[in-house]
Design a protein around this motif. Structure first.
Motif, PDB file in Angstrom:
ATOM      1  N   PRO A 135     -58.325  -1.466  -1.717  1.00 26.11           N
ATOM      2  CA  PRO A 135     -57.239  -1.931  -0.848  1.00 26.11           C
ATOM      3  C   PRO A 135     -56.556  -0.793  -0.079  1.00 26.11           C
ATOM      4  O   PRO A 135     -55.984  -1.033   0.970  1.00 26.11           O
ATOM      5  CB  PRO A 135     -56.259  -2.601  -1.804  1.00 26.11           C
ATOM      6  CG  PRO A 135     -57.020  -2.852  -3.056  1.00 26.11           C
ATOM      7  CD  PRO A 135     -58.085  -1.797  -3.125  1.00 26.11           C
ATOM      8  N   ASN A 136     -56.635   0.442  -0.562  1.00 30.98           N
ATOM      9  CA  ASN A 136     -55.895   1.529   0.104  1.00 30.98           C
ATOM     10  C   ASN A 136     -56.469   1.930   1.460  1.00 30.98           C
ATOM     11  O   ASN A 136     -55.776   1.839   2.467  1.00 30.98           O
ATOM     12  CB  ASN A 136     -55.820   2.760  -0.797  1.00 30.98           C
ATOM     13  CG  ASN A 136     -54.733   2.619  -1.845  1.00 30.98           C
ATOM     14  OD1 ASN A 136     -54.303   1.504  -2.112  1.00 30.98           O
ATOM     15  ND2 ASN A 136     -54.304   3.711  -2.421  1.00 30.98           N
ATOM     16  N   HIS A 137     -57.690   2.444   1.461  1.00 33.16           N
ATOM     17  CA  HIS A 137     -58.258   2.915   2.737  1.00 33.16           C
ATOM     18  C   HIS A 137     -59.605   2.272   3.019  1.00 33.16           C
ATOM     19  O   HIS A 137     -60.397   2.804   3.787  1.00 33.16           O
ATOM     20  CB  HIS A 137     -58.399   4.439   2.752  1.00 33.16           C
ATOM     21  CG  HIS A 137     -57.197   5.168   2.250  1.00 33.16           C
ATOM     22  ND1 HIS A 137     -57.116   5.680   0.973  1.00 33.16           N
ATOM     23  CD2 HIS A 137     -56.011   5.433   2.838  1.00 33.16           C
ATOM     24  CE1 HIS A 137     -55.937   6.246   0.789  1.00 33.16           C
ATOM     25  NE2 HIS A 137     -55.242   6.108   1.904  1.00 33.16           N
ATOM     26  N   LYS A 138     -59.886   1.193   2.308  1.00 32.34           N
ATOM     27  CA  LYS A 138     -61.078   0.360   2.567  1.00 32.34           C
ATOM     28  C   LYS A 138     -62.409   1.039   2.261  1.00 32.34           C
ATOM     29  O   LYS A 138     -63.429   0.688   2.854  1.00 32.34           O
ATOM     30  CB  LYS A 138     -61.095  -0.161   4.030  1.00 32.34           C
ATOM     31  CG  LYS A 138     -59.793  -0.771   4.496  1.00 32.34           C
ATOM     32  CD  LYS A 138     -59.517  -2.085   3.803  1.00 32.34           C
ATOM     33  CE  LYS A 138     -58.191  -2.692   4.213  1.00 32.34           C
ATOM     34  NZ  LYS A 138     -57.540  -3.448   3.169  1.00 32.34           N
ATOM     35  N   TYR A 139     -62.424   2.010   1.386  1.00 33.75           N
ATOM     36  CA  TYR A 139     -63.712   2.562   0.961  1.00 33.75           C
ATOM     37  C   TYR A 139     -64.482   1.462   0.233  1.00 33.75           C
ATOM     38  O   TYR A 139     -63.879   0.638  -0.464  1.00 33.75           O
ATOM     39  CB  TYR A 139     -63.506   3.750   0.015  1.00 33.75           C
ATOM     40  CG  TYR A 139     -63.292   5.077   0.709  1.00 33.75           C
ATOM     41  CD1 TYR A 139     -62.633   5.162   1.917  1.00 33.75           C
ATOM     42  CD2 TYR A 139     -63.743   6.258   0.115  1.00 33.75           C
ATOM     43  CE1 TYR A 139     -62.438   6.390   2.538  1.00 33.75           C
ATOM     44  CE2 TYR A 139     -63.544   7.486   0.734  1.00 33.75           C
ATOM     45  CZ  TYR A 139     -62.895   7.548   1.943  1.00 33.75           C
ATOM     46  OH  TYR A 139     -62.692   8.761   2.541  1.00 33.75           O
ATOM     47  N   TYR A 190     -59.754   3.324 -10.999  1.00 33.19           N
ATOM     48  CA  TYR A 190     -59.108   3.948  -9.835  1.00 33.19           C
ATOM     49  C   TYR A 190     -60.147   4.506  -8.877  1.00 33.19           C
ATOM     50  O   TYR A 190     -61.075   5.206  -9.285  1.00 33.19           O
ATOM     51  CB  TYR A 190     -58.162   5.070 -10.296  1.00 33.19           C
ATOM     52  CG  TYR A 190     -57.249   4.600 -11.400  1.00 33.19           C
ATOM     53  CD1 TYR A 190     -56.420   3.497 -11.200  1.00 33.19           C
ATOM     54  CD2 TYR A 190     -57.261   5.197 -12.649  1.00 33.19           C
ATOM     55  CE1 TYR A 190     -55.623   3.016 -12.220  1.00 33.19           C
ATOM     56  CE2 TYR A 190     -56.464   4.731 -13.676  1.00 33.19           C
ATOM     57  CZ  TYR A 190     -55.643   3.639 -13.458  1.00 33.19           C
ATOM     58  OH  TYR A 190     -54.863   3.154 -14.470  1.00 33.19           O
ATOM     59  N   CYS A 191     -59.950   4.220  -7.620  1.00 31.98           N
ATOM     60  CA  CYS A 191     -60.892   4.593  -6.563  1.00 31.98           C
ATOM     61  C   CYS A 191     -61.125   6.104  -6.500  1.00 31.98           C
ATOM     62  O   CYS A 191     -60.163   6.884  -6.558  1.00 31.98           O
ATOM     63  CB  CYS A 191     -60.319   4.088  -5.250  1.00 31.98           C
ATOM     64  SG  CYS A 191     -61.217   4.588  -3.803  1.00 31.98           S
ATOM     65  N   TYR A 192     -62.372   6.487  -6.346  1.00 30.25           N
ATOM     66  CA  TYR A 192     -62.738   7.913  -6.330  1.00 30.25           C
ATOM     67  C   TYR A 192     -62.111   8.664  -5.161  1.00 30.25           C
ATOM     68  O   TYR A 192     -61.986   9.880  -5.182  1.00 30.25           O
ATOM     69  CB  TYR A 192     -64.264   8.060  -6.279  1.00 30.25           C
ATOM     70  CG  TYR A 192     -64.894   7.734  -4.957  1.00 30.25           C
ATOM     71  CD1 TYR A 192     -65.075   8.732  -4.008  1.00 30.25           C
ATOM     72  CD2 TYR A 192     -65.282   6.437  -4.631  1.00 30.25           C
ATOM     73  CE1 TYR A 192     -65.644   8.439  -2.773  1.00 30.25           C
ATOM     74  CE2 TYR A 192     -65.849   6.146  -3.412  1.00 30.25           C
ATOM     75  CZ  TYR A 192     -66.028   7.141  -2.485  1.00 30.25           C
ATOM     76  OH  TYR A 192     -66.574   6.859  -1.273  1.00 30.25           O
ATOM     77  N   HIS A 193     -61.691   7.940  -4.110  1.00 23.79           N
ATOM     78  CA  HIS A 193     -61.167   8.621  -2.925  1.00 23.79           C
ATOM     79  C   HIS A 193     -59.798   9.236  -3.200  1.00 23.79           C
ATOM     80  O   HIS A 193     -59.622  10.436  -3.061  1.00 23.79           O
ATOM     81  CB  HIS A 193     -61.094   7.638  -1.737  1.00 23.79           C
ATOM     82  CG  HIS A 193     -60.425   8.228  -0.540  1.00 23.79           C
ATOM     83  ND1 HIS A 193     -59.489   7.542   0.181  1.00 23.79           N
ATOM     84  CD2 HIS A 193     -60.539   9.448   0.029  1.00 23.79           C
ATOM     85  CE1 HIS A 193     -59.071   8.322   1.169  1.00 23.79           C
ATOM     86  NE2 HIS A 193     -59.703   9.474   1.102  1.00 23.79           N
ATOM     87  N   ALA A 194     -58.829   8.395  -3.591  1.00 24.76           N
ATOM     88  CA  ALA A 194     -57.484   8.933  -3.807  1.00 24.76           C
ATOM     89  C   ALA A 194     -56.764   8.158  -4.910  1.00 24.76           C
ATOM     90  O   ALA A 194     -55.544   8.075  -4.915  1.00 24.76           O
ATOM     91  CB  ALA A 194     -56.689   8.904  -2.514  1.00 24.76           C
ATOM     92  N   GLY A 195     -57.550   7.566  -5.814  1.00 25.99           N
ATOM     93  CA  GLY A 195     -56.946   6.922  -6.983  1.00 25.99           C
ATOM     94  C   GLY A 195     -56.370   5.537  -6.727  1.00 25.99           C
ATOM     95  O   GLY A 195     -55.561   5.052  -7.521  1.00 25.99           O
ATOM     96  N   GLY A 196     -56.785   4.887  -5.647  1.00 25.10           N
ATOM     97  CA  GLY A 196     -56.304   3.524  -5.366  1.00 25.10           C
ATOM     98  C   GLY A 196     -56.683   2.570  -6.491  1.00 25.10           C
ATOM     99  O   GLY A 196     -57.718   2.752  -7.146  1.00 25.10           O
TER     100      GLY A 196
HETATM  101 FE1  FES Z   1     -59.464   4.014  -2.224  1.00 31.41          FE
HETATM  102 FE2  FES Z   1     -58.563   5.695  -0.401  1.00 31.41          FE
HETATM  103  S1  FES Z   1     -57.844   5.397  -2.407  1.00 31.41           S
HETATM  104  S2  FES Z   1     -60.062   4.175  -0.202  1.00 31.41           S
END
Ligand code: FES
Length: 157
Positions: A81-85, A56-62
């Protein structure tokens, strides 16, 4: 502070390599999801190499599993895929683009924010692939989404 407490409550990894599948199977799948010692891991096969990272992405769990992979500033990165980090596959660095206002004319360049996503070690022996969980004791942002408070429920995400 809350993050640090959450980390302390978590179990430390055992240090044991876990069998995650046959090499051919994982190559064919390209992206494989495994839960090891309660931790959700994404195993990636890309350009002849295996990588493993927190799922899961460190930004918001994507959910990173279906993210595209691109080379950014010489580093292969998965794009959430969520916010393109952008997250480097080898080290879990968060990559961002910025410009230095001192530079004339200012040019946008890629920079690293440092390690944000926990990376695990993949090894292969006679066609069997193993993942050993990272034993790095410092807090890494993706830990939040593996702990009690931030655990991602894949069915709802
Ligand atoms: Fe991955 Fe925001 S959750 S970029």
């Amino acid at each position: 502070q809350a993050f640090h407490r959450a980390m302390e409550e978590e179990k430390q990894p055992t240090g044991a390599p876990h069998f995650v599948g046959k090499k051919e199977e994982l190559i064919e799948a390209k992206r494989s999801f495994r839960t090891l010692e309660g931790r959700d891991i994404l195993i990636i096969y890309h350009q002849s190499f295996f990588y493993a990272m927190d799922s899961y992405c460190y930004h918001a769990g994507g959910i990173l599993q279906n993210g595209d992979i691109e080379e950014i500033a010489g580093k292969l990165c998965i794009i959430c895929p969520n916010h393109k980090y952008k997250i480097s596959l080898a080290k879990g660095e968060g990559m961002y683009k910025a410009r230095d206002p001192q530079e004339k004319p200012p040019v946008h360049r890629w920079y690293s924010k440092g390690v944000k996503q926990r990376i695990h070690t993949v090894t292969e022996t006679s066609g069997d692939v193993y993942v050993k969980l990272s034993e790095d004791t410092c807090w890494i942002e993706s830990d939040f989404f593996q702990g009690e408070k931030g655990k991602v429920e894949r069915d709802k995400a």
